[in-house]
Design a protein around this motif. Structure first.
Motif, short mmCIF file in Angstrom:
data_model
loop_
_atom_site.label_atom_id
_atom_site.label_comp_id
_atom_site.label_asym_id
_atom_site.label_seq_id
_atom_site.Cartn_x
_atom_site.Cartn_y
_atom_site.Cartn_z
N VAL A 1 -13.84 -6.39 1.65
CA VAL A 1 -13.12 -5.67 2.70
C VAL A 1 -12.71 -4.29 2.21
O VAL A 1 -12.88 -3.29 2.91
N SER A 2 -12.20 -4.22 0.99
CA SER A 2 -11.79 -2.95 0.42
C SER A 2 -12.96 -1.99 0.30
O SER A 2 -12.88 -0.83 0.71
N ARG A 3 -14.05 -2.46 -0.26
CA ARG A 3 -15.24 -1.62 -0.45
C ARG A 3 -15.80 -1.14 0.90
O ARG A 3 -16.10 0.03 1.08
N ASP A 4 -15.91 -2.05 1.86
CA ASP A 4 -16.53 -1.71 3.15
C ASP A 4 -15.65 -0.84 4.04
O ASP A 4 -16.17 -0.10 4.87
N ASN B 1 -7.44 0.75 0.13
CA ASN B 1 -7.06 0.46 -1.24
C ASN B 1 -6.97 -1.05 -1.46
O ASN B 1 -6.38 -1.76 -0.65
N PRO B 2 -7.52 -1.56 -2.57
CA PRO B 2 -7.47 -3.00 -2.85
C PRO B 2 -6.05 -3.56 -2.90
O PRO B 2 -5.81 -4.68 -2.47
N ALA C 1 3.39 -7.08 2.16
CA ALA C 1 3.50 -5.67 2.58
C ALA C 1 4.75 -5.49 3.43
O ALA C 1 5.01 -6.28 4.32
N THR C 2 5.51 -4.46 3.13
CA THR C 2 6.72 -4.18 3.92
C THR C 2 6.44 -3.20 5.05
O THR C 2 7.20 -3.12 6.00
N ARG C 3 5.34 -2.46 4.92
CA ARG C 3 4.90 -1.59 6.02
C ARG C 3 3.41 -1.34 5.85
O ARG C 3 2.88 -1.34 4.74
N VAL C 4 2.75 -1.16 6.97
CA VAL C 4 1.31 -0.93 6.96
C VAL C 4 1.02 0.22 7.91
O VAL C 4 1.52 0.24 9.04
N GLU C 5 0.25 1.18 7.45
CA GLU C 5 -0.12 2.33 8.28
C GLU C 5 -0.97 1.86 9.46
O GLU C 5 -1.80 0.96 9.32
#
Length: 111
Positions: A56-59, A63-64, A75-79
């Motif tokens: 998923v990261s590569r494709d 960021n891994p 995760a506390t926040r995700v763009e």
């Protein structure tokens, strides 16, 4: 439970989860703990599609570490652009990736 017992429990790093839950119950208002409102289904979706985090990261170019935090729900926040990229890559809607859940849950000392 007495104050001295509570202090002893908190200072003892080997206290069991059940002991700590009983302490919280005895305090009163802490019987219900806040939990996250959003449940992320990335791990489930990736499992169904037999994808690894590195794939998923590569494709996607995400960021891994970001993938790992979303996958592990730490995760506390995700763009928003990350959510959009994931949805497009996985061919899912935002509502399939994230689900709104109950705000509070009861502490269960048996867990």
């Amino acid at each position: 439970m007495h104050l001295a017992d509570a202090k002893s429990l908190l200072q003892n790093k080997y206290s069991t989860k059940k002991d700590l839950c009983n302490l919280l119950k005895s305090i009163g208002d802490f019987y219900f703990l806040e939990k996250t409102l959003l449940k992320c289904h990335l791990s489930k979706i990736m499992g169904e599609k037999r994808l690894k985090m590195s794939d998923v990261s590569r494709d996607t170019g995400i960021n891994p570490g970001t993938i790992r935090r979303i996958f592990n729900e730490t995760a506390t926040r995700v763009e928003l652009n990350v959510v959009e990229t994931l949805c497009e890559y996985l061919e899912v809607e935002v509502g399939e990736l994230y689900e709104l859940q109950s705000k509070k849950s009861e502490v269960n000392p048996e867990e």
